[in-house]
Design a protein around this motif. Structure first.
Motif, PDB file in Angstrom:
ATOM      1  N   GLU A  20      -1.260   0.009  10.696  1.00  0.00           N
ATOM      2  CA  GLU A  20      -2.477  -0.269   9.935  1.00  0.00           C
ATOM      3  C   GLU A  20      -3.294   1.001   9.731  1.00  0.00           C
ATOM      4  O   GLU A  20      -3.833   1.238   8.645  1.00  0.00           O
ATOM      5  N   ALA A  21      -3.404   1.819  10.776  1.00  0.00           N
ATOM      6  CA  ALA A  21      -4.175   3.055  10.659  1.00  0.00           C
ATOM      7  C   ALA A  21      -3.539   4.020   9.673  1.00  0.00           C
ATOM      8  O   ALA A  21      -4.234   4.769   8.977  1.00  0.00           O
ATOM      9  N   MET A  22      -2.211   4.011   9.567  1.00  0.00           N
ATOM     10  CA  MET A  22      -1.506   4.903   8.656  1.00  0.00           C
ATOM     11  C   MET A  22      -1.484   4.369   7.229  1.00  0.00           C
ATOM     12  O   MET A  22      -1.136   5.112   6.306  1.00  0.00           O
ATOM     13  N   GLY A  23      -1.809   3.098   7.052  1.00  0.00           N
ATOM     14  CA  GLY A  23      -1.712   2.512   5.716  1.00  0.00           C
ATOM     15  C   GLY A  23      -0.344   1.945   5.422  1.00  0.00           C
ATOM     16  O   GLY A  23       0.024   1.789   4.256  1.00  0.00           O
ATOM     17  N   GLN A  59      -5.982   3.995   1.029  1.00  0.00           N
ATOM     18  CA  GLN A  59      -6.796   3.608   2.167  1.00  0.00           C
ATOM     19  C   GLN A  59      -8.196   3.252   1.687  1.00  0.00           C
ATOM     20  O   GLN A  59      -8.797   3.973   0.892  1.00  0.00           O
ATOM     21  N   PHE A  60      -8.725   2.136   2.144  1.00  0.00           N
ATOM     22  CA  PHE A  60      -9.952   1.573   1.560  1.00  0.00           C
ATOM     23  C   PHE A  60     -11.153   2.496   1.742  1.00  0.00           C
ATOM     24  O   PHE A  60     -12.012   2.573   0.855  1.00  0.00           O
ATOM     25  N   GLU A  61     -11.229   3.220   2.855  1.00  0.00           N
ATOM     26  CA  GLU A  61     -12.379   4.111   3.040  1.00  0.00           C
ATOM     27  C   GLU A  61     -12.333   5.289   2.077  1.00  0.00           C
ATOM     28  O   GLU A  61     -13.363   5.715   1.539  1.00  0.00           O
ATOM     29  N   LEU A  62     -11.136   5.813   1.835  1.00  0.00           N
ATOM     30  CA  LEU A  62     -10.999   6.901   0.861  1.00  0.00           C
ATOM     31  C   LEU A  62     -11.323   6.414  -0.551  1.00  0.00           C
ATOM     32  O   LEU A  62     -11.947   7.138  -1.337  1.00  0.00           O
ATOM     33  N   LEU A 108       0.829  -1.197   0.000  1.00  0.00           N
ATOM     34  CA  LEU A 108       0.000   0.000   0.000  1.00  0.00           C
ATOM     35  C   LEU A 108       0.864   1.247   0.000  1.00  0.00           C
ATOM     36  O   LEU A 108       0.548   2.229  -0.649  1.00  0.00           O
ATOM     37  N   CYS A 109       1.948   1.241   0.763  1.00  0.00           N
ATOM     38  CA  CYS A 109       2.868   2.369   0.805  1.00  0.00           C
ATOM     39  C   CYS A 109       4.274   1.808   0.675  1.00  0.00           C
ATOM     40  O   CYS A 109       4.773   1.175   1.607  1.00  0.00           O
ATOM     41  N   ALA A 110       4.892   2.035  -0.480  1.00  0.00           N
ATOM     42  CA  ALA A 110       6.217   1.481  -0.715  1.00  0.00           C
ATOM     43  C   ALA A 110       7.293   2.271   0.007  1.00  0.00           C
ATOM     44  O   ALA A 110       8.318   1.719   0.395  1.00  0.00           O
ATOM     45  N   LYS A 127     -15.902  13.144   2.609  1.00  0.00           N
ATOM     46  CA  LYS A 127     -14.491  12.833   2.426  1.00  0.00           C
ATOM     47  C   LYS A 127     -13.628  13.650   3.379  1.00  0.00           C
ATOM     48  O   LYS A 127     -12.685  13.133   3.996  1.00  0.00           O
ATOM     49  N   ARG A 128     -13.934  14.930   3.518  1.00  0.00           N
ATOM     50  CA  ARG A 128     -13.193  15.767   4.450  1.00  0.00           C
ATOM     51  C   ARG A 128     -13.383  15.282   5.888  1.00  0.00           C
ATOM     52  O   ARG A 128     -12.445  15.290   6.690  1.00  0.00           O
ATOM     53  N   LEU A 129     -14.609  14.871   6.215  1.00  0.00           N
ATOM     54  CA  LEU A 129     -14.874  14.343   7.551  1.00  0.00           C
ATOM     55  C   LEU A 129     -14.081  13.062   7.784  1.00  0.00           C
ATOM     56  O   LEU A 129     -13.548  12.835   8.883  1.00  0.00           O
ATOM     57  N   LEU A 130     -13.999  12.214   6.767  1.00  0.00           N
ATOM     58  CA  LEU A 130     -13.238  10.974   6.892  1.00  0.00           C
ATOM     59  C   LEU A 130     -11.767  11.267   7.147  1.00  0.00           C
ATOM     60  O   LEU A 130     -11.134  10.630   7.999  1.00  0.00           O
ATOM     61  N   LEU A 131     -11.206  12.242   6.418  1.00  0.00           N
ATOM     62  CA  LEU A 131      -9.808  12.601   6.625  1.00  0.00           C
ATOM     63  C   LEU A 131      -9.594  13.152   8.033  1.00  0.00           C
ATOM     64  O   LEU A 131      -8.583  12.841   8.685  1.00  0.00           O
ATOM     65  N   GLN A 132     -10.536  13.949   8.508  1.00  0.00           N
ATOM     66  CA  GLN A 132     -10.426  14.494   9.855  1.00  0.00           C
ATOM     67  C   GLN A 132     -10.474  13.385  10.901  1.00  0.00           C
ATOM     68  O   GLN A 132      -9.678  13.367  11.851  1.00  0.00           O
ATOM     69  N   ARG A 133     -11.378  12.445  10.728  1.00  0.00           N
ATOM     70  CA  ARG A 133     -11.475  11.336  11.677  1.00  0.00           C
ATOM     71  C   ARG A 133     -10.237  10.456  11.627  1.00  0.00           C
ATOM     72  O   ARG A 133      -9.786   9.940  12.657  1.00  0.00           O
ATOM     73  N   ARG A 134      -9.690  10.264  10.428  1.00  0.00           N
ATOM     74  CA  ARG A 134      -8.477   9.459  10.309  1.00  0.00           C
ATOM     75  C   ARG A 134      -7.301  10.143  11.012  1.00  0.00           C
ATOM     76  O   ARG A 134      -6.466   9.481  11.635  1.00  0.00           O
ATOM     77  N   ARG A 135      -7.205  11.451  10.917  1.00  0.00           N
ATOM     78  CA  ARG A 135      -6.137  12.178  11.607  1.00  0.00           C
ATOM     79  C   ARG A 135      -6.258  11.999  13.121  1.00  0.00           C
ATOM     80  O   ARG A 135      -5.265  11.762  13.813  1.00  0.00           O
ATOM     81  N   LEU A 136      -7.485  12.105  13.626  1.00  0.00           N
ATOM     82  CA  LEU A 136      -7.698  11.916  15.057  1.00  0.00           C
ATOM     83  C   LEU A 136      -7.375  10.481  15.475  1.00  0.00           C
ATOM     84  O   LEU A 136      -6.777  10.246  16.533  1.00  0.00           O
TER      85      LEU A 136
END
Length: 400
Positions: A216-219, A44-47, A21-23, A130-139
């Motif tokens: 895992e959370a970071m990908g 990331q699968f949710e994005l 996922l991230c080389a 999408k913006r909300l998802l990114l915000q939640r992922r950061r938290l």
């Protein structure tokens, strides 16, 4: 040798593609800024899910706009007919024909505008989501980041406790050989040492587990960071006591509230669509034809305006009722989110006040532990006391 079938090859390719996922490797030590930037990992699968839904809606919007443009169709037939006795001699019974038809919808009394407006509102809702998802992922990533730091501090404390426990147990064994310590005291220290060993093992396992969860959370699955930078936190920053102003700001700028508002507006637009779908329509059509069999009733070209006015549809009101019910549900969801935000603001405000007191108390405790550690070191050097190990463990735990 076992052969690779098509399903096995497909599974192998999927595993190979999913494992990278991230080389790019993570930096060491891992800064919190880098961890937060990984929230925008496009793999990331949710994005991926949100972006694919955006593309699907954009394609649907393009289809709706294309339906209002010019349409060019070619129709034809190959047909043989039985001739009557009155047919002319040149007629051989062939009745083939071809037509070129150019058509365009002219006006649908607002139906198309309503459909495009609803799709644009749905796209807006997905963008906010999408913006909300990114915000939640950061938290979420930040939470996992601090969990690793807490696990490291806990392991440090348990590791020091293990060293002190072993020294005490080993000294007791040596004193027992000299007859200075009873066997029951040795067994007590050994039992305490085994408890400390289990605690240290649990702390070590927690280090690996929290790092795996963070990766895992970071990908970055499988890329466990060895060291993490400790972020600087300003614990003296004050918070406002105006709860009403914070609630108003939350309702205005919260991405969760914006998603709910966009969904409500899209559901309201669906009511207009349901009301206009059975409305009149006006179309333009131009047709050019050629025939193998000529008759007086056939035209070489035709041009016309066609208007359709539905008079009765049994399902018309049912569609409106269905769209209205969906709108009321989204409106109720929006109100529920607003209610949740009002309570959540108060809860977080109280939590911040509590955390400020915890930070203040932790700072005081850490100062005390530092002084106690310095005192224990001085007394240890003077051979007054031997509780240096306890002070070191207490100091490490005060940082956890």
């Amino acid at each position: 040798m076992e052969t690779l079938t098509r399903p096995r090859v497909t599974l192998l390719l999927a595993l190979l593609s999913g494992s990278g996922l991230c080389a790019d490797p993570l930096p060491e030590p891992l800064p919190p800024e880098t961890a937060l930037q990984s929230a925008q990992n496009p793999n990331q699968f949710e994005l991926i899910d949100v972006e694919q839904r955006q593309q699907a809606l954009a394609a649907e919007l393009g289809i709706e706009r294309g339906n209002q443009g010019f349409r060019l169709d070619l129709t034809g037939r190959i047909r043989e007919v039985g001739l009557s006795d009155a047919a002319i001699d040149e007629d051989d019974g062939g009745d083939n024909a071809a037509s070129l038809i150019l058509s365009k919808p002219l006006y649908d009394f607002g139906l198309q505008d309503s459909r495009e407006g609803q799709l644009r509102l749905q796209l807006e809702a997905l963008e906010q989501q999408k913006r909300l998802l990114l915000q939640r992922r950061r938290l979420e990533i930040l939470e996992k980041y601090f969990a690793v730091l807490e696990a490291d501090n806990r392991f440090l404390a348990e590791n020091e406790a293990l060293a002190i426990g072993f020294i005490r147990y080993d000294n007791a064994l040596q004193d027992q050989e000299l007859g200075a310590v009873a066997e029951v005291e040795v067994l007590r220290l050994q039992s305490e040492y085994e408890v400390i060993r289990r605690k240290r093992l649990l702390a070590e396992q927690q280090q690996r587990l929290t790092r795996s969860i963070l990766a895992e959370a970071m990908g970055y699955p499988g890329q466990l960071s060895t060291r993490l930078e400790i972020p600087v936190i300003d614990g003296t920053r004050g918070i406002s006591d105006d709860i009403g102003a914070m609630v108003t700001q939350a309702l205005q700028y919260s991405l969760e509230a914006r998603v709910a508002l966009a969904n409500t507006r899209a559901a309201h637009a669906a009511i207009k669509i349901a009301d206009a779908v059975e409305g009149p329509s006006l179309d333009l059509e131009f047709e050019v034809s050629t025939y193998e069999r000529e008759t007086r009733t056939r035209d070489d070209w035709r041009a016309g305006l066609y208007i359709e006015i539905p008079l009765y549809r049994g399902s018309s009101q049912a569609r409106v009722n269905q769209a209205s019910a969906h709108y009321q549900r989204t409106l109720a969801e929006q109100q529920g989110i607003q209610s949740h935000l009002r309570v959540e603001v108060l809860r977080l405000w109280q939590r911040l006040q509590h955390l400020q007191l915890e930070i203040r108390g932790s700072n005081i405790e850490q100062e005390y532990r530092e002084l106690d550690l310095d005192r224990s070191r001085a007394e240890y050097e003077l051979e007054f006391k031997t509780n240096l190990g306890d002070s070191m463990v207490s100091y490490s735990r005060s940082n956890a």
